[in-house]
Motif scaffolding. Structure first.
Motif, mmCIF file in Angstrom:
data_model
loop_
_atom_site.group_PDB
_atom_site.id
_atom_site.type_symbol
_atom_site.label_atom_id
_atom_site.label_comp_id
_atom_site.label_asym_id
_atom_site.label_seq_id
_atom_site.Cartn_x
_atom_site.Cartn_y
_atom_site.Cartn_z
ATOM 1 N N TYR A 86 11.836 -7.802 30.060
ATOM 2 C CA TYR A 86 10.942 -7.710 31.499
ATOM 3 C C TYR A 86 9.732 -8.228 31.093
ATOM 4 O O TYR A 86 9.025 -8.252 29.968
ATOM 5 C CB TYR A 86 10.858 -6.120 31.881
ATOM 6 N N TYR A 88 6.098 -7.600 33.237
ATOM 7 C CA TYR A 88 5.297 -6.909 34.408
ATOM 8 C C TYR A 88 3.773 -7.208 34.727
ATOM 9 O O TYR A 88 3.142 -7.067 33.673
ATOM 10 C CB TYR A 88 5.594 -5.347 34.203
ATOM 11 N N THR A 90 0.533 -6.206 35.301
ATOM 12 C CA THR A 90 -0.541 -4.693 35.456
ATOM 13 C C THR A 90 -1.674 -5.083 35.827
ATOM 14 O O THR A 90 -2.227 -6.409 36.126
ATOM 15 C CB THR A 90 -0.396 -4.351 34.354
ATOM 16 N N TRP A 94 -0.514 -8.177 31.480
ATOM 17 C CA TRP A 94 0.726 -8.312 31.685
ATOM 18 C C TRP A 94 1.576 -7.316 30.593
ATOM 19 O O TRP A 94 0.985 -6.927 29.778
ATOM 20 C CB TRP A 94 1.249 -9.867 31.394
#
Length: 147
Positions: A86, A88, A90, A94
Motif C-alpha cells: 500500500y 497512503y 498522511t 506518505w
C-alpha cells in the motif's frame, strides 16, 4: 397523485419526447465521460505516488544492502501471492508498505516506511532478524528491525 401519473404517461409515449429524453441522458453521460477522461488530476496523483514508491525503494535498498538478488514487492510492482502493498497519503507525508527478500532461499519480510512530503525518510520498520540490521537499529533512530 394518480391523476398526475395519468397526465405524464401519455406524454412519454410520444416519439419526440422519448427521443429528447434519450438524447439528453446520452449527452449528459458523454459530457461526464469526457470530463473524467480529460481530468489530469488522477494521472498527476499516480505520478506522485510512483515517485514516492521509487524513492522508498531506493531507501529500503540502502538499508538492507542485500545485493543484486534483492526482490521488493511494493505498490509499483505488486505481487498478490506475497502480500498486499500500500501507499497512503498522511498529514506528514506518505506511508509505504510492502515486502522484500534477499534471495530465493530467504522468506519474505514485511516493511512499513513513513516518508515526509519530499520523500525523505521519517521511519522505517522491517520484520527481519538479520544481525546486521540489529546493529543498524542501534545506530539509526529512524530504523527499526523486529524479529
Amino acid at each position: 397523485m394518480q391523476a398526475a401519473n395519468e397526465n405524464v404517461a401519455p406524454l412519454l409515449r410520444h416519439k419526440i419526447v422519448r427521443f429528447t429524453i434519450a438524447l439528453g441522458i446520452g449527452l449528459a453521460l458523454a459530457l461526464y465521460a469526457f470530463h473524467r477522461a480529460t481530468d489530469p488530476e488522477p494521472a498527476l496523483q499516480r505520478a506522485r505516488e510512483e515517485a514516492v514508491v521509487l524513492a522508498a525503494r531506493d531507501i529500503l535498498q540502502s538499508y538492507i544492502e542485500a545485493g543484486p538478488e534483492l526482490r521488493i514487492v511494493d505498490p509499483v510492482s505488486p505481487d498478490r501471492k506475497v502480500g498486499k502493498a500500500y501507499i497512503y497519503p498522511t498529514a506528514s507525508g506518505w506511508e509505504v508498505s510492502g515486502h522484500y527478500r534477499r534471495d530465493h532461499a530467504d522468506r519474505w519480510h514485511p516493511f512499513l516506511m513513513k516518508l515526509d512530503t519530499d520523500a525523505a525518510l521519517l521511519d522505517l520498520s522491517v520484520k527481519d532478524s538479520s544481525g546486521d540490521l540489529a546493529a543498524k537499529t542501534r545506530e539509526d533512530p529512524n530504523f527499526t528491525a523486529k524479529p
